[in-house]
Design a protein around this motif. Structure first.
Motif, PDB file in Angstrom:
ATOM      1  N   SER A   1     -37.714  59.198  84.902  1.00  0.00           N
ATOM      2  CA  SER A   1     -38.518  59.399  83.702  1.00  0.00           C
ATOM      3  C   SER A   1     -39.278  58.129  83.363  1.00  0.00           C
ATOM      4  N   VAL A   2     -40.331  58.295  82.577  1.00  0.00           N
ATOM      5  CA  VAL A   2     -41.107  57.171  82.086  1.00  0.00           C
ATOM      6  C   VAL A   2     -41.450  57.457  80.630  1.00  0.00           C
ATOM      7  N   GLN A   3     -41.442  56.417  79.810  1.00  0.00           N
ATOM      8  CA  GLN A   3     -41.744  56.562  78.390  1.00  0.00           C
ATOM      9  C   GLN A   3     -42.790  55.522  78.015  1.00  0.00           C
ATOM     10  N   TYR A   4     -43.787  55.943  77.248  1.00  0.00           N
ATOM     11  CA  TYR A   4     -44.839  55.010  76.875  1.00  0.00           C
ATOM     12  C   TYR A   4     -45.458  55.453  75.557  1.00  0.00           C
TER      13      TYR A   4
ATOM     14  N   ASN B   1     -49.765  56.136  67.828  1.00  0.00           N
ATOM     15  CA  ASN B   1     -48.534  56.542  67.146  1.00  0.00           C
ATOM     16  C   ASN B   1     -47.817  57.682  67.860  1.00  0.00           C
ATOM     17  N   TRP B   2     -48.276  58.030  69.045  1.00  0.00           N
ATOM     18  CA  TRP B   2     -47.587  59.035  69.856  1.00  0.00           C
ATOM     19  C   TRP B   2     -46.666  58.327  70.849  1.00  0.00           C
ATOM     20  N   LEU B   3     -45.436  58.801  70.934  1.00  0.00           N
ATOM     21  CA  LEU B   3     -44.489  58.318  71.933  1.00  0.00           C
ATOM     22  C   LEU B   3     -44.276  59.438  72.947  1.00  0.00           C
ATOM     23  N   MET B   4     -44.536  59.159  74.223  1.00  0.00           N
ATOM     24  CA  MET B   4     -44.473  60.160  75.290  1.00  0.00           C
ATOM     25  C   MET B   4     -43.320  59.850  76.245  1.00  0.00           C
ATOM     26  N   ARG B   5     -42.658  60.897  76.702  1.00  0.00           N
ATOM     27  CA  ARG B   5     -41.682  60.742  77.781  1.00  0.00           C
ATOM     28  C   ARG B   5     -41.899  61.866  78.794  1.00  0.00           C
ATOM     29  N   ILE B   6     -42.041  61.498  80.056  1.00  0.00           N
ATOM     30  CA  ILE B   6     -42.157  62.487  81.125  1.00  0.00           C
ATOM     31  C   ILE B   6     -40.982  62.300  82.077  1.00  0.00           C
ATOM     32  N   THR B   7     -40.276  63.388  82.330  1.00  0.00           N
ATOM     33  CA  THR B   7     -39.149  63.401  83.261  1.00  0.00           C
ATOM     34  C   THR B   7     -39.479  64.340  84.408  1.00  0.00           C
ATOM     35  N   VAL B   8     -39.237  63.892  85.636  1.00  0.00           N
ATOM     36  CA  VAL B   8     -39.532  64.702  86.817  1.00  0.00           C
ATOM     37  C   VAL B   8     -38.251  64.904  87.608  1.00  0.00           C
ATOM     38  N   ARG B   9     -38.003  66.150  87.984  1.00  0.00           N
ATOM     39  CA  ARG B   9     -36.843  66.478  88.810  1.00  0.00           C
ATOM     40  C   ARG B   9     -37.264  67.492  89.867  1.00  0.00           C
ATOM     41  N   GLY B  10     -36.382  67.768  90.809  1.00  0.00           N
ATOM     42  CA  GLY B  10     -36.703  68.700  91.887  1.00  0.00           C
ATOM     43  C   GLY B  10     -36.811  67.986  93.215  1.00  0.00           C
TER      44      GLY B  10
ATOM     45  N   TYR C   1     -46.432  59.675  63.077  1.00  0.00           N
ATOM     46  CA  TYR C   1     -45.786  59.378  64.352  1.00  0.00           C
ATOM     47  C   TYR C   1     -45.293  60.687  64.968  1.00  0.00           C
ATOM     48  N   ARG C   2     -45.431  60.799  66.293  1.00  0.00           N
ATOM     49  CA  ARG C   2     -44.985  62.006  66.990  1.00  0.00           C
ATOM     50  C   ARG C   2     -44.310  61.625  68.302  1.00  0.00           C
ATOM     51  N   PHE C   3     -43.348  62.465  68.704  1.00  0.00           N
ATOM     52  CA  PHE C   3     -42.673  62.283  69.986  1.00  0.00           C
ATOM     53  C   PHE C   3     -42.869  63.539  70.824  1.00  0.00           C
ATOM     54  N   PHE C   4     -43.225  63.348  72.106  1.00  0.00           N
ATOM     55  CA  PHE C   4     -43.391  64.452  73.047  1.00  0.00           C
ATOM     56  C   PHE C   4     -42.562  64.166  74.296  1.00  0.00           C
ATOM     57  N   ALA C   5     -41.811  65.154  74.736  1.00  0.00           N
ATOM     58  CA  ALA C   5     -41.028  65.022  75.968  1.00  0.00           C
ATOM     59  C   ALA C   5     -41.397  66.161  76.905  1.00  0.00           C
ATOM     60  N   LEU C   6     -41.847  65.805  78.090  1.00  0.00           N
ATOM     61  CA  LEU C   6     -42.238  66.791  79.096  1.00  0.00           C
ATOM     62  C   LEU C   6     -41.268  66.681  80.265  1.00  0.00           C
ATOM     63  N   ASP C   7     -40.528  67.754  80.518  1.00  0.00           N
ATOM     64  CA  ASP C   7     -39.561  67.794  81.615  1.00  0.00           C
ATOM     65  C   ASP C   7     -40.129  68.694  82.703  1.00  0.00           C
ATOM     66  N   LEU C   8     -40.522  68.089  83.818  1.00  0.00           N
ATOM     67  CA  LEU C   8     -41.217  68.797  84.894  1.00  0.00           C
ATOM     68  C   LEU C   8     -40.288  69.000  86.084  1.00  0.00           C
ATOM     69  N   HIS C   9     -40.026  70.258  86.412  1.00  0.00           N
ATOM     70  CA  HIS C   9     -39.239  70.587  87.603  1.00  0.00           C
ATOM     71  C   HIS C   9     -40.221  70.988  88.700  1.00  0.00           C
ATOM     72  N   LYS C  10     -40.404  70.086  89.679  1.00  0.00           N
ATOM     73  CA  LYS C  10     -41.407  70.291  90.723  1.00  0.00           C
ATOM     74  C   LYS C  10     -40.869  71.149  91.865  1.00  0.00           C
ATOM     75  N   ARG C  11     -41.632  72.177  92.203  1.00  0.00           N
ATOM     76  CA  ARG C  11     -41.380  72.985  93.398  1.00  0.00           C
ATOM     77  C   ARG C  11     -42.597  72.979  94.327  1.00  0.00           C
ATOM     78  N   ILE C  12     -43.788  73.007  93.726  1.00  0.00           N
ATOM     79  CA  ILE C  12     -45.021  73.093  94.510  1.00  0.00           C
ATOM     80  C   ILE C  12     -45.254  71.759  95.218  1.00  0.00           C
ATOM     81  N   PRO C  13     -45.330  71.752  96.543  1.00  0.00           N
ATOM     82  CA  PRO C  13     -45.543  70.485  97.262  1.00  0.00           C
ATOM     83  C   PRO C  13     -46.881  69.854  96.893  1.00  0.00           C
ATOM     84  N   THR C  14     -46.910  68.533  96.890  1.00  0.00           N
ATOM     85  CA  THR C  14     -48.161  67.820  96.647  1.00  0.00           C
ATOM     86  C   THR C  14     -48.956  67.727  97.944  1.00  0.00           C
TER      87      THR C  14
END
Length: 356
Positions: free
Chosen positions: A75-78, A82-91, A128-141
């Motif tokens: 995951s990465v958080q930045y 005033n927005w705090l973002m977190r993206i988590t990637v799994r799969g 202030y806002r917090f957003f968390a995006l949890d991405l489960h990857k299946r589609i190959p890049t």
């Protein structure tokens, strides 16, 4: 202390195939090829869980909504203002958590455009806002299936669902174009004609549900590398004129897309199949899959995925079971290829569930 509950969306970020792809001349002003392509959305998808806090007056209040990161995933958080973002990637599919990640880029461009539109006086305070995006990857890049573009479009759609800050019909597609030529298509999905350089989207009558067998080699191909190979093949000269491409688009619009038995499958093509690395492979698979009942077999996007269409999912499943991974000379040509059975998808309902 347990964090306060977040609201959430649960989404599917679907893949696509290209039923038709014609490469036109380079537009001198921007150095990119004009394209005519027909894209079709598939059931095969990544999962995205999107959680968010209510607007908070202070950073201290916001902190009470932020859960600890999942230590079992990357995951990465930045911060963006005033927005705090977190993206988590799994799969099982690698997805870089840097500036090349299209989800991150989609959040960045939406925030920049959104903030411009806020009519704030000098003494106003942005919440202030917090957003968390949890991405489960299946589609190959790098597979020609549009996984990253679909993820980016999904993020734009969700943010606009929350804020309704950007006009969908005009401004949101323009924003999507800055992220990549395929991203505007995924704002609409279904069966669509995409043309020009920046992916102008024209919905077509939807293709009915068909079975799809995806055959994915164990390598990535960047669009840039594929276009460079095409330019080398054509020595920089387009094989089709602008007027001919316009005529082709009119012909495509007249297809009976809703009736597969009336589609002239032989009229569909992908110009990238002319490249040396694809030509023989696609031709061999087309013959083999026709013997297994395929209506049509073709390269998707700039490759390397090859897809085959069948009358229904059961027929695609049967073909997958019967598919022999060895070549006619006994060599194991396709043993390390991933094979996915899925279906065409035709619904514009991107948001499958919305939490309170």
């Amino acid at each position: 202390m347990q964090s306060r509950p977040l609201s959430e969306f649960c989404l599917l970020s679907r893949s696509k195939i290209n039923l038709f792809l014609q490469i036109g001349p380079v537009i001198p002003e921007i150095g990119l090829h004009r394209l005519t392509t027909v894209m079709q959305e598939l059931e095969y998808a990544d999962d995205i869980r999107f959680r968010y806090s209510p607007p908070c007056a202070t950073r201290a209040t916001l902190q009470s909504y932020i859960p600890p990161p999942d230590s079992s995933a990357k995951s990465v958080q930045y911060e963006l203002g005033n927005w705090l973002m977190r993206i988590t990637v799994r799969g099982d599919v690698e997805s870089p958590l840097n500036e090349s990640n299209l989800c991150l880029r989609a959040m960045n461009v939406y925030y920049a455009d959104f903030i411009k539109q806020l009519p704030l006086s000098e003494d106003s305070v942005r919440p202030y806002r917090f957003f968390a995006l949890d991405l489960h990857k299946r589609i190959p890049t790098g597979a020609g299936l549009g996984g990253g573009s679909s993820n980016a479009a999904t993020v734009l759609l969700v943010l606009n669902e929350l804020f309704e800050a950007i006009n969908f019909e005009t401004n949101l597609p323009n924003l999507a174009q800055t992220l990549g030529s395929d991203v505007p298509y995924f704002l609409y999905g279904e069966t669509a004609l995409c043309s020009g350089v920046r992916g102008e989207v024209y919905p077509l009558p939807p293709l009915p549900k068909l079975g799809v067998l995806l055959l994915i080699p164990p390598r990535q191909v960047s669009a840039g590398a594929a276009f460079a190979a095409w330019d080398g093949l054509t020595v920089g000269e387009s094989t089709v004129t602008e007027i001919e491409m316009i005529d082709t688009e009119e012909h495509i619009r007249s297809f009976s897309w809703t009736q597969p038995d009336r589609i002239l499958w032989s009229a569909l093509k992908n110009d990238f199949e002319a490249l040396d690395e694809y030509h023989n492979t696609v031709a061999a698979l087309r013959s083999r899959l026709a013997d297994l009942g395929a209506l049509h077999t073709q390269l998707s996007g700039s490759g390397p995925t090859v897809f085959a269409l069948f009358p229904d999912r059961a027929a695609a499943e049967a073909a997958n079971i019967s598919f022999d991974a060895t070549d006619r000379d006994g060599s194991s040509v396709y043993e390390d290829w991933q094979r996915i059975v899925t279906e065409t998808y035709n619904s514009r309902s991107y948001i499958d569930g919305k939490g309170a």
